[in-house]
Design a protein around this motif. Sequence first.
Motif, PDB file in Angstrom:
ATOM      1  N   GLN A  92     -64.674 -20.937  -5.444  1.00 60.03           N
ATOM      2  CA  GLN A  92     -64.997 -20.327  -4.165  1.00 60.03           C
ATOM      3  C   GLN A  92     -64.154 -20.961  -3.061  1.00 60.03           C
ATOM      4  O   GLN A  92     -64.066 -22.182  -2.956  1.00 60.03           O
ATOM      5  N   PRO A  93     -63.496 -20.134  -2.221  1.00 61.46           N
ATOM      6  CA  PRO A  93     -62.664 -20.696  -1.147  1.00 61.46           C
ATOM      7  C   PRO A  93     -63.539 -21.298  -0.059  1.00 61.46           C
ATOM      8  O   PRO A  93     -64.722 -20.954   0.066  1.00 61.46           O
ATOM      9  N   PRO A  94     -62.966 -22.191   0.741  1.00 70.46           N
ATOM     10  CA  PRO A  94     -63.741 -22.765   1.846  1.00 70.46           C
ATOM     11  C   PRO A  94     -64.088 -21.700   2.866  1.00 70.46           C
ATOM     12  O   PRO A  94     -63.362 -20.701   3.005  1.00 70.46           O
ATOM     13  N   PRO A  95     -65.184 -21.852   3.583  1.00 69.85           N
ATOM     14  CA  PRO A  95     -65.573 -20.843   4.584  1.00 69.85           C
ATOM     15  C   PRO A  95     -64.539 -20.749   5.690  1.00 69.85           C
ATOM     16  O   PRO A  95     -63.911 -21.733   6.065  1.00 69.85           O
ATOM     17  N   THR A  96     -64.356 -19.553   6.202  1.00 64.19           N
ATOM     18  CA  THR A  96     -63.412 -19.333   7.286  1.00 64.19           C
ATOM     19  C   THR A  96     -63.990 -18.325   8.254  1.00 64.19           C
ATOM     20  O   THR A  96     -64.738 -17.428   7.854  1.00 64.19           O
ATOM     21  N   THR A  97     -63.663 -18.476   9.501  1.00 59.61           N
ATOM     22  CA  THR A  97     -64.138 -17.544  10.515  1.00 59.61           C
ATOM     23  C   THR A  97     -63.076 -16.527  10.882  1.00 59.61           C
ATOM     24  O   THR A  97     -63.313 -15.629  11.672  1.00 59.61           O
ATOM     25  N   HIS A  98     -61.873 -16.676  10.288  1.00 65.43           N
ATOM     26  CA  HIS A  98     -60.764 -15.785  10.618  1.00 65.43           C
ATOM     27  C   HIS A  98     -60.703 -14.659   9.601  1.00 65.43           C
ATOM     28  O   HIS A  98     -60.533 -14.900   8.413  1.00 65.43           O
ATOM     29  N   GLN A  99     -60.862 -13.434  10.048  1.00 60.27           N
ATOM     30  CA  GLN A  99     -60.752 -12.271   9.190  1.00 60.27           C
ATOM     31  C   GLN A  99     -59.671 -11.359   9.743  1.00 60.27           C
ATOM     32  O   GLN A  99     -59.885 -10.700  10.771  1.00 60.27           O
ATOM     33  N   PRO A 100     -58.484 -11.300   9.130  1.00 61.22           N
ATOM     34  CA  PRO A 100     -57.419 -10.441   9.650  1.00 61.22           C
ATOM     35  C   PRO A 100     -57.875  -8.989   9.707  1.00 61.22           C
ATOM     36  O   PRO A 100     -58.531  -8.503   8.793  1.00 61.22           O
ATOM     37  N   ALA A 101     -57.546  -8.325  10.753  1.00 64.36           N
ATOM     38  CA  ALA A 101     -57.907  -6.921  10.936  1.00 64.36           C
ATOM     39  C   ALA A 101     -56.662  -6.070  11.000  1.00 64.36           C
ATOM     40  O   ALA A 101     -55.606  -6.512  11.451  1.00 64.36           O
ATOM     41  N   ALA A 102     -56.800  -4.827  10.556  1.00 62.35           N
ATOM     42  CA  ALA A 102     -55.640  -3.935  10.533  1.00 62.35           C
ATOM     43  C   ALA A 102     -55.129  -3.647  11.934  1.00 62.35           C
ATOM     44  O   ALA A 102     -53.954  -3.417  12.140  1.00 62.35           O
ATOM     45  N   GLY A 103     -56.021  -3.656  12.929  1.00 58.88           N
ATOM     46  CA  GLY A 103     -55.606  -3.338  14.278  1.00 58.88           C
ATOM     47  C   GLY A 103     -55.081  -4.532  15.047  1.00 58.88           C
ATOM     48  O   GLY A 103     -54.709  -4.413  16.209  1.00 58.88           O
ATOM     49  N   LYS A 104     -55.061  -5.697  14.436  1.00 60.14           N
ATOM     50  CA  LYS A 104     -54.601  -6.902  15.112  1.00 60.14           C
ATOM     51  C   LYS A 104     -53.116  -7.098  14.863  1.00 60.14           C
ATOM     52  O   LYS A 104     -52.650  -6.889  13.745  1.00 60.14           O
ATOM     53  N   PRO A 105     -52.339  -7.484  15.875  1.00 60.47           N
ATOM     54  CA  PRO A 105     -50.896  -7.656  15.662  1.00 60.47           C
ATOM     55  C   PRO A 105     -50.594  -8.605  14.515  1.00 60.47           C
ATOM     56  O   PRO A 105     -51.253  -9.626  14.353  1.00 60.47           O
ATOM     57  N   ALA A 106     -49.602  -8.249  13.685  1.00 57.01           N
ATOM     58  CA  ALA A 106     -49.250  -9.082  12.540  1.00 57.01           C
ATOM     59  C   ALA A 106     -48.808 -10.466  12.975  1.00 57.01           C
ATOM     60  O   ALA A 106     -49.009 -11.436  12.258  1.00 57.01           O
ATOM     61  N   ALA A 107     -48.208 -10.561  14.170  1.00 63.40           N
ATOM     62  CA  ALA A 107     -47.744 -11.863  14.652  1.00 63.40           C
ATOM     63  C   ALA A 107     -48.907 -12.817  14.896  1.00 63.40           C
ATOM     64  O   ALA A 107     -48.742 -14.030  14.901  1.00 63.40           O
ATOM     65  N   ASP A 108     -50.122 -12.255  15.080  1.00 68.10           N
ATOM     66  CA  ASP A 108     -51.290 -13.087  15.315  1.00 68.10           C
ATOM     67  C   ASP A 108     -52.096 -13.312  14.047  1.00 68.10           C
ATOM     68  O   ASP A 108     -53.238 -13.761  14.100  1.00 68.10           O
ATOM     69  N   GLY A 109     -51.552 -12.971  12.909  1.00 69.03           N
ATOM     70  CA  GLY A 109     -52.226 -13.222  11.647  1.00 69.03           C
ATOM     71  C   GLY A 109     -52.827 -11.999  10.994  1.00 69.03           C
ATOM     72  O   GLY A 109     -53.458 -12.103   9.952  1.00 69.03           O
ATOM     73  N   GLY A 110     -52.685 -10.812  11.596  1.00 66.04           N
ATOM     74  CA  GLY A 110     -53.213  -9.603  10.987  1.00 66.04           C
ATOM     75  C   GLY A 110     -52.319  -9.110   9.862  1.00 66.04           C
ATOM     76  O   GLY A 110     -51.214  -9.600   9.654  1.00 66.04           O
ATOM     77  N   TRP A 111     -52.805  -8.099   9.151  1.00 62.17           N
ATOM     78  CA  TRP A 111     -52.034  -7.550   8.035  1.00 62.17           C
ATOM     79  C   TRP A 111     -51.265  -6.324   8.499  1.00 62.17           C
ATOM     80  O   TRP A 111     -51.793  -5.492   9.219  1.00 62.17           O
ATOM     81  N   PRO A 112     -50.019  -6.155   8.087  1.00 63.81           N
ATOM     82  CA  PRO A 112     -49.294  -4.928   8.423  1.00 63.81           C
ATOM     83  C   PRO A 112     -49.899  -3.745   7.689  1.00 63.81           C
ATOM     84  O   PRO A 112     -50.441  -3.881   6.590  1.00 63.81           O
ATOM     85  N   VAL A 113     -49.832  -2.580   8.292  1.00 65.48           N
ATOM     86  CA  VAL A 113     -50.354  -1.352   7.713  1.00 65.48           C
ATOM     87  C   VAL A 113     -49.183  -0.538   7.171  1.00 65.48           C
ATOM     88  O   VAL A 113     -48.150  -0.410   7.824  1.00 65.48           O
ATOM     89  N   VAL A 114     -49.329  -0.003   5.976  1.00 67.82           N
ATOM     90  CA  VAL A 114     -48.278   0.777   5.325  1.00 67.82           C
ATOM     91  C   VAL A 114     -48.783   2.200   5.122  1.00 67.82           C
ATOM     92  O   VAL A 114     -49.810   2.407   4.478  1.00 67.82           O
ATOM     93  N   TRP A 115     -48.062   3.154   5.685  1.00 71.04           N
ATOM     94  CA  TRP A 115     -48.396   4.571   5.520  1.00 71.04           C
ATOM     95  C   TRP A 115     -47.248   5.272   4.790  1.00 71.04           C
ATOM     96  O   TRP A 115     -46.217   5.579   5.380  1.00 71.04           O
ATOM     97  N   PRO A 116     -47.389   5.548   3.498  1.00 72.38           N
ATOM     98  CA  PRO A 116     -46.363   6.296   2.761  1.00 72.38           C
ATOM     99  C   PRO A 116     -46.559   7.802   2.940  1.00 72.38           C
ATOM    100  O   PRO A 116     -47.686   8.295   3.015  1.00 72.38           O
ATOM    101  N   VAL A 117     -45.456   8.507   3.006  1.00 69.66           N
ATOM    102  CA  VAL A 117     -45.473   9.964   3.167  1.00 69.66           C
ATOM    103  C   VAL A 117     -44.504  10.553   2.145  1.00 69.66           C
ATOM    104  O   VAL A 117     -43.430   9.998   1.916  1.00 69.66           O
ATOM    105  N   SER A 118     -44.874  11.666   1.533  1.00 70.21           N
ATOM    106  CA  SER A 118     -43.955  12.309   0.599  1.00 70.21           C
ATOM    107  C   SER A 118     -44.153  13.822   0.642  1.00 70.21           C
ATOM    108  O   SER A 118     -45.221  14.315   1.009  1.00 70.21           O
ATOM    109  N   ALA A 119     -43.103  14.551   0.267  1.00 69.15           N
ATOM    110  CA  ALA A 119     -43.155  16.009   0.251  1.00 69.15           C
ATOM    111  C   ALA A 119     -42.044  16.522  -0.658  1.00 69.15           C
ATOM    112  O   ALA A 119     -41.199  15.761  -1.122  1.00 69.15           O
ATOM    113  N   LYS A 120     -42.026  17.831  -0.885  1.00 70.25           N
ATOM    114  CA  LYS A 120     -41.037  18.421  -1.781  1.00 70.25           C
ATOM    115  C   LYS A 120     -39.713  18.726  -1.083  1.00 70.25           C
ATOM    116  O   LYS A 120     -38.734  19.061  -1.753  1.00 70.25           O
ATOM    117  N   SER A 121     -39.682  18.642   0.246  1.00 72.75           N
ATOM    118  CA  SER A 121     -38.454  18.915   0.980  1.00 72.75           C
ATOM    119  C   SER A 121     -38.508  18.167   2.303  1.00 72.75           C
ATOM    120  O   SER A 121     -39.562  17.649   2.706  1.00 72.75           O
TER     121      SER A 121
END
Length: 225
Positions: free
Chosen positions: A50-79
């Motif tokens: 079990q990891p040690p307790p932490t109060t920091h939970q990265p959020a998708a809406g938080k800037p990556a520079a501040d420790g958040g996670w980057p969001v990846v949106w893939p898009v695909s189509a036939k043309s």
Amino acid sequence: DEPTPHVDWGSGHVRLLAEPVEWRAVGRPRRAGVSSFGISGTNAHLILEQPPPTTHQPAAGKPAADGGWPVVWPVSAKSEVALRAQAVRLRAFLDGLGDDALMAAGQALATTRAAFEHRAVVIGANRAEIAAGLEALVADLDGSVPRQAPRGAPQGVPRDVVRGVVRGGKLACLFPGQGAQRLGMGRELYNTFPVFAAAFDEVATHFDPALRGIMWGRDPDLLNR
């Protein structure tokens, strides 16, 4: 759900785990042993703690520079036309999406939609960056953004917007785990058991004739390559 009959389950304190159970806290870090035997002999034995307790939970809406996670949106189509239309729809969809759902939307795009030949990926740390990436992708597909060589991103398009088309490639055969581990592997079996030798010879006919000499040669670097 069906315990093996080769184990005496009536004695001792070991039982088969057939349903989820609560992992209760016992006043110290919880630990679990994992023993996994792969069908080809690739084994993984480890202890999870079990990891040690932490109060920091990265959020998708938080800037990556501040420790958040980057969001990846893939898009695909036939043309390209359909790819642009998909990007336009996603841009409109983004306006009604909560910040806490940005990452879930990206996961859905990656795992619940078909992957077609024309593809793009928009990467951002927050709603504004995802919106800018989608808008830049649409502009790029409209032809209003001059494209450069494949080495760099198109002029005016953010570096976190990538676009390409699926192309066919060469066939690659990978032998992981207990495969090409050392020079001479399998040579003794070949010289000892005719059945193994016959199977080896049959497989070898489908590869470059030099393969046998590489496997049983004296150059480990050549074997590893």
